[in-house]
Design a protein around this motif. Structure first.
Motif, PDB file in Angstrom:
ATOM      1  N   ALA A   1      -3.948  14.836  -2.908  1.00  6.75           N
ATOM      2  CA  ALA A   1      -3.489  14.615  -4.075  1.00  6.75           C
ATOM      3  C   ALA A   1      -1.797  13.591  -4.721  1.00  6.75           C
ATOM      4  O   ALA A   1      -2.118  12.694  -5.179  1.00  6.75           O
ATOM      5  CB  ALA A   1      -4.396  15.464  -5.527  1.00  6.75           C
ATOM      6  N   GLY A   2      -1.097  14.723  -4.241  1.00  2.00           N
ATOM      7  CA  GLY A   2       0.225  13.869  -4.654  1.00  2.00           C
ATOM      8  C   GLY A   2       0.284  12.549  -4.296  1.00  2.00           C
ATOM      9  O   GLY A   2       0.830  11.749  -3.991  1.00  2.00           O
ATOM     10  N   ALA A   3       0.071  13.028  -2.559  1.00  2.00           N
ATOM     11  CA  ALA A   3       0.304  11.710  -1.502  1.00  2.00           C
ATOM     12  C   ALA A   3      -0.669  10.385  -2.463  1.00  2.00           C
ATOM     13  O   ALA A   3      -0.047   8.825  -2.118  1.00  2.00           O
ATOM     14  CB  ALA A   3      -0.483  11.910  -0.435  1.00  2.00           C
ATOM     15  N   GLY A   4      -1.791  10.864  -2.455  1.00  4.28           N
ATOM     16  CA  GLY A   4      -2.836   9.608  -2.761  1.00  4.28           C
ATOM     17  C   GLY A   4      -2.066   8.939  -4.440  1.00  4.28           C
ATOM     18  O   GLY A   4      -2.512   7.957  -4.551  1.00  4.28           O
ATOM     19  N   ALA A   5      -2.112   9.809  -5.329  1.00  3.17           N
ATOM     20  CA  ALA A   5      -1.584   9.084  -6.593  1.00  3.17           C
ATOM     21  C   ALA A   5      -0.073   8.142  -6.284  1.00  3.17           C
ATOM     22  O   ALA A   5       0.134   6.822  -6.827  1.00  3.17           O
ATOM     23  CB  ALA A   5      -0.935  10.371  -7.310  1.00  3.17           C
ATOM     24  N   GLY A   6       0.295   8.582  -5.243  1.00  3.75           N
ATOM     25  CA  GLY A   6       1.993   7.592  -5.026  1.00  3.75           C
ATOM     26  C   GLY A   6       1.654   6.362  -4.625  1.00  3.75           C
ATOM     27  O   GLY A   6       2.836   5.907  -4.641  1.00  3.75           O
ATOM     28  N   ALA A   7       0.588   6.804  -3.342  1.00  7.65           N
ATOM     29  CA  ALA A   7       0.030   5.590  -2.414  1.00  7.65           C
ATOM     30  C   ALA A   7      -0.573   4.398  -3.400  1.00  7.65           C
ATOM     31  O   ALA A   7      -0.417   2.956  -3.579  1.00  7.65           O
ATOM     32  CB  ALA A   7      -0.479   5.592  -1.048  1.00  7.65           C
ATOM     33  N   GLN A   8      -0.946   4.932  -4.589  1.00  9.35           N
ATOM     34  CA  GLN A   8      -1.655   4.016  -5.273  1.00  9.35           C
ATOM     35  C   GLN A   8      -0.813   3.245  -5.874  1.00  9.35           C
ATOM     36  O   GLN A   8      -0.839   1.904  -6.859  1.00  9.35           O
ATOM     37  CB  GLN A   8      -2.860   4.630  -5.935  1.00  9.35           C
TER      38      GLN A   8
END
Length: 65
Positions: free
Chosen positions: A33-40
């Motif tokens: 989830a953290g990686a997804g938020a960072g990518a967004q």
């Protein structure tokens, strides 16, 4: 009686292993989830920068009028 004790201990070990795997799964979910938020966020910054570059070119070439 020994068989019952062994079964009980095996059940305890299985329970501990399941709990550890649940903890690991939660950590992986949190990391994903953290990686997804960072990518967004990164994608949004790139999009904003590209938009700024387009506007800059339009202004310099007179296409913005």
């Amino acid at each position: 009686m020994t068989h019952n004790k062994q079964s009980f201990q095996a059940g305890q070990a299985a329970g501990r292993a399941e709990e550890k795997s649940n903890v690991i799964v939660e950590k992986v979910k949190d990391a994903a989830a953290g990686a997804g938020a960072g990518a967004q966020t990164t994608g949004q910054k790139i999009s904003e920068a590209a938009g700024g570059a387009v506007n800059f070119v339009k202004e310099k070439t007179g296409m913005n009028k």
